[in-house]
Scaffold this motif. Structure first.
Motif, PDB file in Angstrom:
ATOM      1  N   TRP A  21       0.811  -1.091  -0.084  1.00 17.83           N
ATOM      2  CA  TRP A  21      -0.092  -0.111  -0.148  1.00 17.83           C
ATOM      3  C   TRP A  21       0.992   1.313   0.018  1.00 17.83           C
ATOM      4  CZ3 TRP A  21      -4.570   1.283  -1.452  1.00 17.83           C
ATOM      5  CH2 TRP A  21      -5.555   0.201  -1.312  1.00 17.83           C
ATOM      6  N   GLY A  22       2.129   1.186   0.564  1.00 15.92           N
ATOM      7  CA  GLY A  22       2.920   2.442   0.543  1.00 15.92           C
ATOM      8  C   GLY A  22       3.177   3.154  -0.832  1.00 15.92           C
ATOM      9  N   PRO A  23       3.427   2.574  -1.682  1.00 22.86           N
ATOM     10  CA  PRO A  23       3.548   3.238  -3.174  1.00 22.86           C
ATOM     11  C   PRO A  23       2.237   3.798  -3.651  1.00 22.86           C
ATOM     12  CG  PRO A  23       4.422   1.088  -3.245  1.00 22.86           C
ATOM     13  CD  PRO A  23       3.861   1.174  -1.859  1.00 22.86           C
ATOM     14  N   ASN A  24       1.051   3.209  -3.186  1.00 22.58           N
ATOM     15  CA  ASN A  24      -0.290   3.907  -3.494  1.00 22.58           C
ATOM     16  C   ASN A  24      -0.461   5.272  -2.882  1.00 22.58           C
ATOM     17  OD1 ASN A  24      -1.187   1.917  -5.410  1.00 22.58           O
ATOM     18  ND2 ASN A  24      -1.905   0.440  -3.840  1.00 22.58           N
ATOM     19  N   HIS A  25       0.002   5.250  -1.589  1.00 27.22           N
ATOM     20  CA  HIS A  25      -0.012   6.272  -0.824  1.00 27.22           C
ATOM     21  C   HIS A  25       0.751   7.506  -1.256  1.00 27.22           C
ATOM     22  CE1 HIS A  25      -2.635   5.419   2.826  1.00 27.22           C
ATOM     23  NE2 HIS A  25      -2.189   4.154   2.836  1.00 27.22           N
ATOM     24  N   ILE A  26       1.877   7.075  -1.583  1.00 30.30           N
ATOM     25  CA  ILE A  26       2.897   8.082  -2.408  1.00 30.30           C
ATOM     26  C   ILE A  26       2.124   8.935  -3.709  1.00 30.30           C
ATOM     27  CG2 ILE A  26       5.067   8.343  -3.490  1.00 30.30           C
ATOM     28  CD1 ILE A  26       6.115   6.099  -1.619  1.00 30.30           C
ATOM     29  N   ARG A  27       1.772   7.811  -4.541  1.00 27.65           N
ATOM     30  CA  ARG A  27       1.090   8.244  -5.676  1.00 27.65           C
ATOM     31  C   ARG A  27      -0.166   9.234  -5.486  1.00 27.65           C
ATOM     32  NH1 ARG A  27      -3.613   6.627  -7.660  1.00 27.65           N
ATOM     33  NH2 ARG A  27      -3.406   4.612  -6.340  1.00 27.65           N
ATOM     34  N   VAL A  28      -1.066   8.789  -4.491  1.00 26.80           N
ATOM     35  CA  VAL A  28      -2.166   9.551  -4.143  1.00 26.80           C
ATOM     36  C   VAL A  28      -1.666  10.903  -3.712  1.00 26.80           C
ATOM     37  CG1 VAL A  28      -4.327   9.919  -2.613  1.00 26.80           C
ATOM     38  CG2 VAL A  28      -3.691   7.556  -4.050  1.00 26.80           C
ATOM     39  N   PHE A  29      -0.933  10.875  -2.570  1.00 25.90           N
ATOM     40  CA  PHE A  29      -0.455  12.276  -1.819  1.00 25.90           C
ATOM     41  C   PHE A  29       0.218  13.329  -2.833  1.00 25.90           C
ATOM     42  CE2 PHE A  29      -1.247  10.299   2.417  1.00 25.90           C
ATOM     43  CZ  PHE A  29      -2.015  11.121   2.765  1.00 25.90           C
ATOM     44  N   GLN A 301     -10.219   8.987   0.825  1.00 25.55           N
ATOM     45  CA  GLN A 301      -9.449   8.914   2.512  1.00 25.55           C
ATOM     46  C   GLN A 301      -8.461   9.944   2.700  1.00 25.55           C
ATOM     47  OE1 GLN A 301      -8.253   4.913   4.178  1.00 25.55           O
ATOM     48  NE2 GLN A 301      -6.357   5.874   3.735  1.00 25.55           N
ATOM     49  N   ASN A 302      -7.522   9.825   1.655  1.00 24.00           N
ATOM     50  CA  ASN A 302      -6.405  10.696   1.715  1.00 24.00           C
ATOM     51  C   ASN A 302      -6.573  12.241   1.813  1.00 24.00           C
ATOM     52  OD1 ASN A 302      -5.064   8.309   2.172  1.00 24.00           O
ATOM     53  ND2 ASN A 302      -3.620   8.553   0.808  1.00 24.00           N
ATOM     54  N   GLN A 303      -7.440  12.592   0.798  1.00 24.91           N
ATOM     55  CA  GLN A 303      -8.124  13.840   0.761  1.00 24.91           C
ATOM     56  C   GLN A 303      -8.725  14.264   2.088  1.00 24.91           C
ATOM     57  OE1 GLN A 303      -7.825  16.369  -2.095  1.00 24.91           O
ATOM     58  NE2 GLN A 303      -8.037  17.377  -0.345  1.00 24.91           N
ATOM     59  N   TYR A 304      -9.338  13.420   2.336  1.00 20.68           N
ATOM     60  CA  TYR A 304     -10.119  13.729   4.031  1.00 20.68           C
ATOM     61  C   TYR A 304      -9.127  13.793   5.017  1.00 20.68           C
ATOM     62  CZ  TYR A 304     -13.082  12.935   8.271  1.00 20.68           C
ATOM     63  OH  TYR A 304     -13.684  13.067   9.173  1.00 20.68           O
ATOM     64  N   PHE A 305      -8.225  13.132   5.049  1.00 16.65           N
ATOM     65  CA  PHE A 305      -7.220  13.192   6.045  1.00 16.65           C
ATOM     66  C   PHE A 305      -6.327  14.571   5.903  1.00 16.65           C
ATOM     67  CE2 PHE A 305      -2.447  12.412   7.311  1.00 16.65           C
ATOM     68  CZ  PHE A 305      -2.543  12.544   8.556  1.00 16.65           C
ATOM     69  N   LEU A 306      -6.153  15.087   4.651  1.00 16.71           N
ATOM     70  CA  LEU A 306      -5.701  16.467   4.699  1.00 16.71           C
ATOM     71  C   LEU A 306      -6.482  17.610   4.917  1.00 16.71           C
ATOM     72  CD1 LEU A 306      -3.676  16.263   1.115  1.00 16.71           C
ATOM     73  CD2 LEU A 306      -2.790  15.960   3.354  1.00 16.71           C
ATOM     74  N   GLU A 307      -7.756  17.266   4.755  1.00 17.62           N
ATOM     75  CA  GLU A 307      -8.738  18.320   5.240  1.00 17.62           C
ATOM     76  C   GLU A 307      -8.785  18.272   6.970  1.00 17.62           C
ATOM     77  OE1 GLU A 307     -12.469  16.951   3.232  1.00 17.62           O
ATOM     78  OE2 GLU A 307     -11.597  17.534   1.295  1.00 17.62           O
ATOM     79  N   CYS A 308      -8.780  16.838   7.347  1.00 14.78           N
ATOM     80  CA  CYS A 308      -8.817  16.952   8.727  1.00 14.78           C
ATOM     81  C   CYS A 308      -7.411  17.520   9.479  1.00 14.78           C
ATOM     82  CB  CYS A 308      -8.676  15.583   9.328  1.00 14.78           C
ATOM     83  SG  CYS A 308     -10.073  14.669   8.963  1.00 14.78           S
ATOM     84  N   LEU A 309      -6.426  17.687   8.789  1.00 12.91           N
ATOM     85  CA  LEU A 309      -5.326  18.463   9.029  1.00 12.91           C
ATOM     86  C   LEU A 309      -5.454  19.736   9.204  1.00 12.91           C
ATOM     87  CD1 LEU A 309      -2.294  16.194   7.571  1.00 12.91           C
ATOM     88  CD2 LEU A 309      -2.946  16.440   9.973  1.00 12.91           C
ATOM     89  N   GLN A 310      -5.940  20.268   8.237  1.00 12.85           N
ATOM     90  CA  GLN A 310      -6.398  21.682   7.860  1.00 12.85           C
ATOM     91  C   GLN A 310      -7.492  22.148   9.049  1.00 12.85           C
ATOM     92  OE1 GLN A 310      -6.990  22.759   3.934  1.00 12.85           O
ATOM     93  NE2 GLN A 310      -5.730  21.026   3.212  1.00 12.85           N
TER      94      GLN A 310
END
Length: 346
Positions: A21-29, A301-310
């Motif tokens: 899953w790591g490479p997918n996270h890198i690609r998405v972020f 999911q990862n977009q939501y995580f960034l929104e949570c950080l903001q």
């Protein structure tokens, strides 16, 4: 919190674990303009070489301590084997980093509570990648449940099978059934009261390749999960049965993953000269295929995580929810050891 993270217009991300899953996270972020992936960490040199080939210019390292020491890193993604999650998440939080951890958060409820308390004490966000909570089809089913379209829920059932990937660090419950436990808890808005599980280890002693799980939720709703990585066919399906309607979800159906059935059965008491009896009636109406906007769940999911950080808070798939998922998995493990004996959750 959000203002500090966006002081230079970018949220610094590091990914620990570059296997599946790591490479997918890198690609998405890397696809988000507000994020910048600064590090990719893995103990395996061949995986680091693969990352450098996929993402030229991205620094790779073996030791995660470079991430924890880097002030430019705002958040860490932990995408390593499950049994390493606790120590890596703990160290990341202690270093002052927000964390997105792959599912499940850890292997024991006590560990999860420690991580939740640590994140709260340090004012950091901790989120777990229960990615199906961001699947458009599952979100449609949740919408139908919350709106009362299905009536009172009677039972839910899930099948999650495939031939591989076969794990050695955890069994099929922790690897596969985790998804369905999180989906059921999300749909029903609660954790189960009672868990029973059986399974079998065919390939590796002590590591169940197939598990059959029964769960009783508050209000009398029952749930069942069949999970296996030793199966000829890839299946990801859920059925939800209510007193008014029924719904199916098929993750592999790319055109109509959700179907709503206006069909069911009920029992009505009737009275005659010889006493009272129940008359069972059934109905079979239309099938509705709601329009589902197809989106990549990991990207959602990862977009939501960034929104949570903001905005400084996590409202979905946060530590409390994720610890409850681990609690259910622990109960499943206990029941497996006791040959299916029911385990009550407190």
């Amino acid at each position: 919190m959000g203002g500090d993270l966006l002081r230079d217009g970018k949220i610094g991300i590091a990914v620990i674990g570059c296997g599946h899953w790591g490479p997918n996270h890198i690609r998405v972020f890397r696809s988000f303009p507000e994020a910048e992936v600064l590090w990719a960490i893995d103990i395996d040199e061949s995986r680091r070489q693969r990352i450098r080939a996929l993402f030229p210019g991205l620094p790779t390292e073996k030791d995660p301590r470079v991430v924890w020491a880097d002030p430019a890193v705002d958040a860490v993604v932990v995408a390593t084997p499950t049994k390493s999650h606790f120590e890596l998440v703990k160290a990341s939080l202690q270093a002052g980093k927000h964390v997105l951890c792959e599912k499940p958060l850890c292997t024991a409820k006590g560990e999860g509570l420690q991580l939740a308390e640590l994140a709260a004490a340090k004012g950091l966000l901790l989120m777990v990648g229960h990615v199906f909570l961001f699947n458009p089809g599952i979100l449609k089913v949740k919408e139908l449940v919350d709106a009362g379209e299905l009536g009172q829920l009677q039972y839910v059932s899930a099948t999650r099978t495939n031939l591989g990937p076969i794990r050695s660090d955890v069994n099929a419950a922790f690897d596969l059934a985790t998804h369905d436990v999180s989906i059921f808890n999300f749909l029903l808005g609660a954790k189960p009261e009672l868990v029973s599980a059986t399974g079998a280890s065919f390939l590796q002693p002590g590591v169940e390749d197939v598990v059959f799980v029964s769960l009783r939720y508050p209000g009398g709703t029952w749930a069942n999960i069949r999970a296996s990585w030793l199966d000829p066919k890839k299946v990801r399906q859920i059925t939800v049965v209510g007193t008014r309607k029924m719904v199916t979800w098929d993750d592999l159906d790319l055109t109509s993953p959700v179907a709503v059935y206006d069909k069911g059965a009920n029992a009505v008491p009737e009275y005659a000269d010889y006493g009272e009896f129940l008359r069972v009636t059934m109905w079979d109406g239309d099938v509705l295929l709601p329009k589902i906007q197809m989106q990549e769940p990991l990207k959602n999911q990862n977009q939501y995580f960034l929104e949570c950080l903001q905005r400084g808070r996590v409202e979905k798939s946060g530590p409390d929810f994720s610890v409850e998922v681990v609690e259910v998995l622990e109960a499943i493990e206990e029941s497996l050891r006791k040959d299916g004996a029911p385990v009550r959750l407190t």
